[in-house]
Structure formats: C-alpha cells, structure tokens
Design an enzyme around this catalytic site. Structure first.
Site, PDB file in Angstrom:
ATOM      1  N   GLU A 127       0.836  -1.205   0.000  1.00  0.00           N
ATOM      2  CA  GLU A 127       0.000   0.000   0.000  1.00  0.00           C
ATOM      3  C   GLU A 127       0.869   1.252   0.000  1.00  0.00           C
ATOM      4  OE1 GLU A 127      -3.111   0.115  -0.446  1.00  0.00           O
ATOM      5  OE2 GLU A 127      -3.611  -2.010  -0.216  1.00  0.00           O
ATOM      6  N   CYS A 129      -7.640  -2.546   8.003  1.00  0.00           N
ATOM      7  CA  CYS A 129      -6.299  -2.571   7.428  1.00  0.00           C
ATOM      8  C   CYS A 129      -5.730  -1.158   7.388  1.00  0.00           C
ATOM      9  CB  CYS A 129      -6.341  -3.169   6.028  1.00  0.00           C
ATOM     10  SG  CYS A 129      -6.791  -4.915   6.033  1.00  0.00           S
TER      11      CYS A 129
END
Lengths: 200, 200, 200, 200
Positions: A80, A142
């Site tokens: 990410e 998350c």
C-alpha cells in the site's frame, strides 16, 4: 540481527479463514534475511486493533513494522502506498461501525508508507510473484492499523519503517467463498518471505 | 496401463506464454494414476487444430482425451460441460477469423463432455484447488477442438471419453498481462495431475 | 399484424427486483414494429416455468417467442446463442435444487436460438446500446425456459422463432445490490423495443 | 448566483471518447440549482493540466470547483474522498511518464476533498443513480488535478470547496472498448446535474 514486527488479522466479515493469520503464526520467531520475525495477530476491532499494534511495537522495538491484510478480490500482492485518516465501512467483529470518522482527530489526511514499496513490487515480480502498488488500503481495519502505526512512529520521531501489504485470498478461502481469485498458501507464504528478504 | 491423450495449445492473441503448453510437455510420457500420458501441443488455427487432434487420436488410440486451454481471467480450474457447433471470435494465429460458422455442417448444436466433470470438480476441491463446472468453452479454438474430438468419437462409435478443461493464467503470464488472476505453474501442474488421478 | 410472446421473470435469489418483470408488464399489449406484444411473467420454478411458457405459447400462438432474463453482472444486452439440456445451480424460488439433470430426457444436448442474434447485436450497437452474443445462458431458469421453448417448437415442427436475451441489472436493483453494473430502466426498455423492431 | 468551475478532460490512453468532455461542454454557461456553470476541458498532460485548472480558477473565481474524470471500469458515480501527493502510471497524452513522484515537493501526503461527498452519494442514490465514495483517485491526471486544486485553495487560504468525481464510461465509449460497464450519456449528464443541485 534486526527485528521485524509482522502483523496479520483474525477472520472477519464472511471470510471464515484469514490467510494472514496463518502466515504470521508460521513465520513467528523465524529468521528471514536480516530479520528476526515477531509475528502478532490483531483483532478486527476499531477500538482494540490500533492499541494492540502500538503495544506490540513498544514491546518488540522492531526496525520494521510490516502489517498484512487480506484483500478479498486481489489478484496480486499489493504493497500500500498510503494510509488515510478515516474509519468507514462495514461493522467490525464487535459490531462497531464507523462512517467518515477521523482515526486521529488532528492527524494529517494521509500518510505515505515508509516501506520501499517500489522495490518490493519489483522484487516480487522478479521472484515470479505478481505484484503492484495499491493506492488505497480502504477505510476498514487494514487502513486503520496502517495509519495508526505510521502516525505513532511519526509522533515518536522514530526511524522505524512501517507499512502495509494486502494479499489475495488463499485457495482454502476461495473454496468457501467461490468467486474469489486465490493463491496457494505456499505462494502467499513465499511472497511474504520474499518481501522480508528485500528489506535492508 | 491405460493411455490418455493430453493436449495443450501454443501461445495466442496477446498471451505470449501458454501454460497449457508447458504442462503438456512436462507430463508427456509420464505415468499418472492408471494412465500413461501422451502429451501433444496443438496450433491455434481453425484449419489445423481439429485435424491434428484427430491425427493424434488415431496414432495414440487413447482411452481418454483431455484437452487443456488457457482461460485468461479464470480464477479456477473449470472442466467444460459442453462444446457447441460454432466457430467465432478473434482471428487465429494464421489470421483466419470466423463468425457464427458451424464446425461440422450437419453436426448437432451441442455435445456434452463425456468426462466425469462433477467428480473432477469435487476431487480438485478436496485437493484444495478451487474448481467449478463451466457452461461455455467459448467459440474459439478451445471449443473447436473439444467439439471436433467429441464429434469424431461419436461418429466412430467409440467408447473413448473426451473433454476439455480450462485453467487460469500462470503467475509468469500474469506478470506480462497485468490484470489477469493467476496461479503458480506448480499449482496448475498439480491440478492436471489430480484430474488424471481421478479418472477410472 | 404479427404477434410476439415476450416473457420475463419474477424476482429470485437475493435480487428483490427483476427488471424483466417491469419491462414485460410495460410492453404488454403494445404494438412495436410489426408486432403486437403479449407480455407474460414467469415464476422462477423448475417445475412450473417450462409448463407455463408452453401454455402461454399455445394460448397466444405467437410468431416469435422472446424470453428475457436478468444477468446480474452483465454490462451489455446479450442475446443467447444456445440453450443446453441441463438443470443445475442454486435452489429455485420454491427451494427445489437440481444438479446436472437433463431438462428433456431424450432431448439433444444443445439447441441454438432461432432468433437473428447477430442482427440483434448489430442493431442494438447501432442504436448506441452495448450488446454482444453470449455463449451460455447458464443452467438455471433462464436456460431452462429457453431450452424448453426451443425443444417444444422443434417437437411440434413449427416455424416459430424463439430465443432468449439477458439484460443487465437496473439502477434500482444495483442500489440494493451494490456491486452490480447497471443501466437505467429507460435504457433497458429501449433495448427491448429496439430488439422487437429489428425482427422481420 | 454562485459560480461553479466544472472541469472535464479530453480523451486519453486508448479511450477515444471522454464523456466528461461532452458533459462539461453541454453544461457550460447553464444555470443549475444555485450555480452558474463555468465548464472547462483540461488536457491529459502532467505539465499543463495543473497550471490550467489554477488559471481557470483565478479567472472564474468560483465558489466550488468540481472536476470530473472518466473511470473506465466504474459501475457507479464515485465522489473521491482524497487526493494524494503522487504522480504515477502510464504516459500522458504528450508521452510524459511519471513514477512515484510528488506533485508538490513539500505538500502533505494526502488532502481530503472539501465537497460534501457523503451528501452527494446519498442524493445520487435517492435520485436512483448508483453512487459510492471512492477512496482513491489513482495517481494519474485525475488525482493530479484534484491534488493541485485542493493544495492551491489551501495555500491561498480560501474557502472554495473543491473535489473530484469519477464517472463510468458512456455507452458510446463502451461500444468501442467492449469490456467496459457503461451508462447512457443522458444518465451521466443527469448525475452531474444532480450533484450540482445538491451543493449549498
């Protein structure tokens, strides 16, 4: 020997298996590349997960924090790029639901990962494991854990690198949730191992 | 010892790797379960592929014909239920394009697979490999070869079982065609091995 | 004036709206192109739907049978190429579930649509409505009704043209089932009107 | 009467139609709700697009900046939650390609939209137009323009609200790029009109 705090999550929503839980348990206390792995499994809980990762961070004093999450629908390993200051989405495992809520009231809107995400993508690809940078970790647990950890490190002024990587479903999970793309647990485990080996 | 004719295809369209080609070459002349494997790679060519599979069929006199094809986009192993009497779709590797054309002018509209497709799906799933029956093999070369073979066996009045199984892209191919879901070659190879072991 | 039997279905599974039901009710008794429309809504029921469409066929004695079904996930209007002799899939609205079962015990494996499907796709596209031929109507009620009707016409030796067209979700339905692609009801209605106008 | 700067883009990559261009031209100089619309079409160009939107902003002195972009693959209207400080992705229309590059060297990692995105999603849904908040505007020109404008407003200390909304492909575009979900231009135009009407 350096230390890496490797976190995963318990199962959530209608996913009765969370492959990140298995990976974290399996790699716990192993040595990979330059790192001793401290594996910890987090709850899917807006109140507790942030506090727990910070507690694990303080206890283990790692050089790197690598958090893993299941991205049901993913066809690749996706480091990410950014965590955003927002809790939103479905209810967590305790039934608590958030909408458009800041994680840290005076925190910045977004915080970039401090892991070498481009290097990870290239290294995974070289190892024949499809990977790509993702530009959203969502707004569920998350992202919550990623933002919380990045913000904590920044607040404390530490040099610890921290970030999040989403992984596809495992074959085991895809058999229970029939439309999901999936990888074997072996491939998933190898991907996480390759990632840790790529870290300085 | 029984014999299985196992076919795959060469690369086609913008897929520069065809994992079925590798599998077929790797399993050729191996013994799996009750079967000696005769592996043959077919061209992606409306004129030649049907003739070639019939030639291989006559030469090898197999008990079973199992044809493999790449289904770019597939997230599972999918035994096909039916082949249809139709050539259509993009141009083949020689630039020949068909539209709404019968494969066998007086052949039936559709022909069911004579492989035990439900048993294959259940057995693959038991082996932790996601699988499902597919109700269309398309109208391109995969369907062409499946229909041609089923029709030939029927015409000759033979007891040979014949059918088609589509497989997902390999990781190697997905790295070149970035949106494809994929499995490792090892998983794909294991799936085909499991299928052959499930045959009587 | 010719007559067209236009069928749709009631809602099913977790889709609480079936846009084909609205379309059929709205076009019932209208004149479109050369056709007077006889609109009928069918149950999602393996025991009843086939009998009902045959009954409607006998009562209305149409020149054309056009059956509509919702294909949740579709992004286009898709005339179906073939119906297959198979009941399978989830339980119907009465809780009856079939697996790998023939619809007509001695019927052919597949039956091609006798509608001008290529002309329909081209005409829809010309009308700025995305369309493509589909090579599978599945194995649920849509395929069941399509196969039953094609088989009946063939058995009776009639010249009636018959076939099936799947349509995307409506915006209304997509708001309730959030991941579905959708069209406005107006677009869906226009598509069905265009199809009827394209018939000789 | 308030003023809204409404921007779209020219075609880019392999999308030879950009529905945002048509919308912006069509609504230019119209009055919608409380707003007079100033429609401007931006180039898909990392060097020029940011400068141009700032120039349009200075010339029109709007109360609101609403930028539109095509999200090929989108099935809904998606107001964007955040812009991130990153240029990345495919080459732009001038062949310039960026990787992991900051848009503003000392700018924050992310900047939240200052449009009422939750209200827009609810209002669109009430108008029977599927909508959802998106948590990433990507890293291509859409994000670039969104970040540039939000940063500029912040730097100047103005109260102007600014943000970005992605829209699905139009049917026209989907006919040229066959796998895209799409809406009619009429639906897309209505969605943008509804959004402007929802603004205070």
């Amino acid at each position: 020997m350096k230390k890496i705090l490797l976190t995963g999550f318990v199962p959530f929503l209608n996913y009765s298996i969370n492959p990140t839980e298995h990976i974290v348990k399996q790699l716990n206390e192993q040595t990979i590349g330059n790192y001793e792995v401290c594996g910890r499994v987090l709850p899917v809980d807006f109140e507790k997960s942030g506090k727990q990762i910070i507690k694990h961070f303080e206890e283990t004093e790692p050089d790197v924090v690598l958090s893993l999450g299941l991205a049901a629908g993913n066809v690749k390993i996706t480091p990410e790029r950014i965590a955003i200051n927002c809790n939103d989405g479905e209810a967590d495992n305790r039934g608590s639901q958030k909408q458009d809520q800041r994680i840290v009231s005076d925190g910045p809107d977004g915080l970039f990962s401090t892991l070498p995400i481009r290097k990870l993508v290239n290294g995974l690809t070289d190892a024949n494991l499809p990977a790509a940078i993702s530009n959203t970790a969502g707004t569920y647990l998350c992202n919550h854990v990623m933002y919380t950890m990045l913000h904590q490190v920044k607040k404390e002024g530490k040099a610890t690198r921290s970030g999040f990587v989403h992984i596809p479903a495992s074959h085991e999970l895809a058999i229970l949730n029939p439309k999901l793309p999936s990888w074997s647990e072996q491939d998933l485990l190898r991907a996480v191992t390759v990632i840790i080996e790529l870290l300085d």
